[in-house]
Write a protein that holds these residues in place. Structure first.
Motif, mmCIF file in Angstrom:
data_model
loop_
_atom_site.group_PDB
_atom_site.id
_atom_site.type_symbol
_atom_site.label_atom_id
_atom_site.label_comp_id
_atom_site.label_asym_id
_atom_site.label_seq_id
_atom_site.Cartn_x
_atom_site.Cartn_y
_atom_site.Cartn_z
ATOM 1 N N UNK A 1 0.821 -1.205 0.000
ATOM 2 C CA UNK A 1 0.000 0.000 0.000
ATOM 3 C C UNK A 1 0.854 1.252 0.000
ATOM 4 N N UNK A 2 1.849 1.306 0.880
ATOM 5 C CA UNK A 2 2.683 2.498 0.977
ATOM 6 C C UNK A 2 3.537 2.688 -0.275
ATOM 7 N N UNK A 3 4.014 1.589 -0.841
ATOM 8 C CA UNK A 3 4.801 1.715 -2.073
ATOM 9 C C UNK A 3 3.959 2.264 -3.217
ATOM 10 N N UNK A 4 2.696 1.874 -3.257
ATOM 11 C CA UNK A 4 1.826 2.379 -4.321
ATOM 12 C C UNK A 4 1.373 3.805 -4.059
ATOM 13 N N UNK A 5 1.234 4.146 -2.773
ATOM 14 C CA UNK A 5 0.715 5.461 -2.444
ATOM 15 C C UNK A 5 1.770 6.543 -2.320
ATOM 16 N N UNK A 6 3.023 6.163 -2.087
ATOM 17 C CA UNK A 6 4.102 7.129 -1.911
ATOM 18 C C UNK A 6 5.156 6.871 -2.982
ATOM 19 N N UNK A 7 5.487 7.847 -3.812
ATOM 20 C CA UNK A 7 6.512 7.648 -4.833
ATOM 21 C C UNK A 7 7.833 7.196 -4.213
ATOM 22 N N UNK A 8 8.494 6.271 -4.871
ATOM 23 C CA UNK A 8 9.765 5.778 -4.350
ATOM 24 C C UNK A 8 10.835 6.862 -4.378
ATOM 25 N N UNK A 9 10.736 7.771 -5.320
ATOM 26 C CA UNK A 9 11.781 8.778 -5.480
ATOM 27 C C UNK A 9 11.185 10.175 -5.352
ATOM 28 N N UNK A 10 10.917 10.573 -4.127
ATOM 29 C CA UNK A 10 10.527 11.948 -3.881
ATOM 30 C C UNK A 10 11.718 12.852 -4.182
ATOM 31 N N UNK A 11 11.484 14.093 -4.573
ATOM 32 C CA UNK A 11 12.601 15.022 -4.768
ATOM 33 C C UNK A 11 13.502 15.051 -3.546
ATOM 34 N N UNK A 12 14.800 15.210 -3.789
ATOM 35 C CA UNK A 12 15.783 15.118 -2.707
ATOM 36 C C UNK A 12 15.475 16.105 -1.587
ATOM 37 N N UNK A 13 15.067 17.309 -1.941
ATOM 38 C CA UNK A 13 14.817 18.315 -0.902
ATOM 39 C C UNK A 13 13.638 17.914 -0.024
ATOM 40 N N UNK A 14 12.654 17.207 -0.609
ATOM 41 C CA UNK A 14 11.515 16.762 0.193
ATOM 42 C C UNK A 14 11.936 15.654 1.158
ATOM 43 N N UNK A 15 12.757 14.718 0.662
ATOM 44 C CA UNK A 15 13.251 13.671 1.548
ATOM 45 C C UNK A 15 14.079 14.260 2.675
ATOM 46 N N UNK A 16 14.895 15.252 2.356
ATOM 47 C CA UNK A 16 15.713 15.903 3.386
ATOM 48 C C UNK A 16 14.835 16.556 4.440
ATOM 49 N N UNK A 17 13.774 17.209 3.992
ATOM 50 C CA UNK A 17 12.844 17.840 4.934
ATOM 51 C C UNK A 17 12.177 16.796 5.823
ATOM 52 N N UNK A 18 11.769 15.681 5.221
ATOM 53 C CA UNK A 18 11.114 14.634 5.994
ATOM 54 C C UNK A 18 12.070 14.026 7.016
ATOM 55 N N UNK A 19 13.318 13.797 6.605
ATOM 56 C CA UNK A 19 14.288 13.210 7.535
ATOM 57 C C UNK A 19 14.606 14.165 8.671
ATOM 58 N N UNK A 20 14.603 15.453 8.384
ATOM 59 C CA UNK A 20 14.868 16.438 9.430
ATOM 60 C C UNK A 20 13.801 16.379 10.518
ATOM 61 N N UNK A 21 12.579 16.035 10.129
ATOM 62 C CA UNK A 21 11.508 15.927 11.114
ATOM 63 C C UNK A 21 11.767 14.805 12.112
ATOM 64 N N UNK A 22 12.576 13.822 11.702
ATOM 65 C CA UNK A 22 12.871 12.677 12.564
ATOM 66 C C UNK A 22 14.059 12.922 13.485
ATOM 67 N N UNK A 23 14.743 14.045 13.321
ATOM 68 C CA UNK A 23 15.951 14.329 14.104
ATOM 69 C C UNK A 23 15.743 14.295 15.609
ATOM 70 N N UNK A 24 14.573 14.722 16.134
ATOM 71 C CA UNK A 24 14.410 14.702 17.595
ATOM 72 C C UNK A 24 14.379 13.309 18.212
#
Length: 225
Positions: free
Chosen positions: A142-165
């Motif tokens: 489900x998640x593979x179909x609903x979320x693109x495997x290759x989001x733009x790099x800046x979006x992935x960076x933003x998402x990973x930053x949210x996990x920093x805490x």
């Protein structure tokens, strides 16, 4: 968790509702308190119960394909207006897109309509405890179909930053949640007490300002991890 959980059935097929009601009656801990034939009817019934100070259901079993208002939009409305009510969406093997839509709308998980009685009862009780029903095989699909495997790099960076805490332990648990593992499975995998898993999940939700475990899984996958 209350001694007896109140269940709402939302399905446009009366025979389907009857079948699930009969399955749920096998457990002394579950009682079907209200039924609806479509999403709008479900919202109207919940609104009426709240205005009458009547108890709301703890868990809703929600079909996705219904007239008037489908299960996805109904789930979105209910989780927004009635945050204490948990929703389990019922799907078939060919409805993964519906399942992903339901998860992003706020459902606590999904079940296949051919679910066995013991699994249905266990799922309802798990969701009421605050767990999520995300079986690994279907979750990944489900998640593979609903979320693109290759989001733009800046979006992935933003998402990973949210996990920093998150601490290393919390990151481990977030990753296992994203893989669809339950608290009990995470406890066994990491060799820690179930109560410790629950505390960590609560801290993850608080730190990331997320509503539930499903949102943890979606964020984790969007980050590309």
């Amino acid at each position: 968790m209350p001694d007896q959980l109140r269940i709402m059935l939302v399905d446009d097929q009366p025979m389907a509702r009857r079948g699930f009601a009969l399955m749920l009656r096998r457990s002394p801990n579950l009682t079907v308190t209200v039924e609806a034939g479509n999403g709008q009817e479900a919202i109207n019934l919940l609104t009426a119960r709240r205005s009458e100070a009547a108890p709301l259901p703890d868990v809703i079993l929600m079909d996705v394909r219904m007239p008037v208002l489908d299960g996805i939009e109904t789930t979105r409305e209910i989780t927004r207006a009635f945050p204490s009510v948990k929703v389990l969406v019922l799907t078939t093997y060919d409805e993964d897109d519906y399942a992903f839509g339901a998860l992003t709308a706020g459902a606590s998980g999904y079940l296949l309509k051919d679910v066995r009685t013991p699994d249905l009862i266990a799922a309802v009780e798990a969701v009421a405890r605050g767990d999520a029903i995300l079986t690994p095989r279907i979750t990944r699909q489900v998640l593979d179909r609903g979320i693109p495997r290759t989001l733009p790099h800046h979006q992935q960076t933003e998402m990973r930053a949210l996990l920093d805490p998150l601490t290393p332990r919390e990151r481990d648990i977030a990753g296992l949640i994203a893989d669809g593992e339950s608290n009990a499975e995470i406890s066994e995998r990491l060799a820690i007490e179930p109560a410790s898993v629950r505390r960590n999940v609560s801290r993850i939700l608080s730190k990331l300002d997320l509503r539930d475990r499903v949102q943890i899984a979606v964020l984790w996958h969007k980050s590309g991890l």
